[in-house]
Design a protein around this motif. Structure first.
Motif, short mmCIF file in Angstrom:
data_model
loop_
_atom_site.label_atom_id
_atom_site.label_comp_id
_atom_site.label_asym_id
_atom_site.label_seq_id
_atom_site.Cartn_x
_atom_site.Cartn_y
_atom_site.Cartn_z
N LEU A 138 195.26 -19.49 35.29
CA LEU A 138 195.27 -18.19 35.94
C LEU A 138 194.43 -18.27 37.21
N ASP A 139 194.57 -17.27 38.07
CA ASP A 139 193.64 -17.16 39.19
C ASP A 139 192.52 -16.22 38.75
N GLU A 140 191.72 -15.75 39.70
CA GLU A 140 190.55 -14.96 39.34
C GLU A 140 190.88 -13.55 38.81
N THR A 141 192.14 -13.13 38.89
CA THR A 141 192.52 -11.85 38.30
C THR A 141 192.62 -11.95 36.77
N ASN A 142 192.71 -13.17 36.25
CA ASN A 142 192.77 -13.42 34.80
C ASN A 142 193.94 -12.72 34.11
N TYR A 143 195.08 -12.65 34.81
CA TYR A 143 196.23 -11.98 34.20
C TYR A 143 197.54 -12.47 34.80
N THR A 144 198.47 -12.79 33.94
CA THR A 144 199.85 -12.99 34.35
C THR A 144 200.77 -12.70 33.18
N LYS A 145 201.95 -12.27 33.53
CA LYS A 145 203.03 -12.08 32.55
C LYS A 145 204.17 -12.95 33.04
N ALA A 146 204.62 -13.87 32.20
CA ALA A 146 205.61 -14.85 32.65
C ALA A 146 206.76 -14.98 31.66
N MET A 147 207.94 -15.20 32.21
CA MET A 147 209.11 -15.55 31.42
C MET A 147 209.14 -17.08 31.34
N ARG A 148 209.35 -17.57 30.12
CA ARG A 148 209.51 -19.01 29.92
C ARG A 148 210.97 -19.26 29.61
N LEU A 149 211.56 -20.19 30.33
CA LEU A 149 212.99 -20.50 30.17
C LEU A 149 213.14 -21.94 29.72
N PHE A 150 214.16 -22.18 28.91
CA PHE A 150 214.45 -23.52 28.40
C PHE A 150 215.95 -23.74 28.33
#
Length: 179
Positions: A138-150
């Motif tokens: 993460l960066d300093e915002t300490n937050y992400t929401k991510a889609m993982r694709l396979f």
């Protein structure tokens, strides 16, 4: 905002800081493509109905999808997972991530084994080729929401460096010879 990438300094300071090499050395999307890293900018507010995302998924065979939120409140064993994601590793399959909210960094190795930091934000979809050494934080915002694709069923196995004996790593390194 366009995807931004740069060569990293060698500081051991907090991994969530930008770590820009001084003087700053940006890395272009074309340079990332030569490493097998591809990027799209999509409409994350409408990911569930986005025809461009649907087209990418169909063309590339990304049949499986899930969503992960990485922040202290929602991810069990947050600190341990962040450390694990930041260990240099490779996968036997491509790694595909689409940032739906927040920000994060992917670091990849170039042909000379130098770290390139890729700054990802809402709307960025990236593919890292199987066999490339990389890490995530993460960066300093300490937050992400991510889609993982396979392609097919998800495979979560990471192989920490050194993993040069894997056929996929040797194939990846060979693919760099022509670029």
């Amino acid at each position: 905002m366009a995807l931004e990438a740069w060569y990293m300094d060698s500081s051991d300071e907090d991994q969530r800081k930008p770590h820009r090499l001084r003087p700053h050395q940006p890395v272009s999307l074309d340079e990332l493509k030569k490493l097998g890293v591809f990027h799209w900018r999509l409409d994350a507010d409408h990911f569930d109905s986005d025809p461009e995302l649907r087209k990418i998924r169909e063309e590339r065979g990304y049949s499986y999808m899930d969503i992960i939120t990485i922040q202290k409140d929602t991810l069990p064993n947050y600190e341990e997972k962040l450390k694990m994601f930041y260990e240099e590793h490779l996968h036997l399959d491509d790694e595909i991530r689409y940032i739906l909210d927040g920000q994060a960094y992917f670091d990849v190795r170039d042909k000379e084994d130098r770290w390139i930091r890729i700054s990802m934000s809402k709307g960025d979809l990236i593919t890292l080729p199987a066999g490339i050494y990389h890490r995530f934080t993460l960066d300093e915002t300490n937050y992400t929401k991510a889609m993982r694709l396979f392609v097919g069923e998800p495979v979560w196995k990471a192989y920490n460096r050194p993993a040069d004996d894997f056929e996929i790593r040797q194939k990846y390194v060979s693919s760099l010879q022509g670029s």
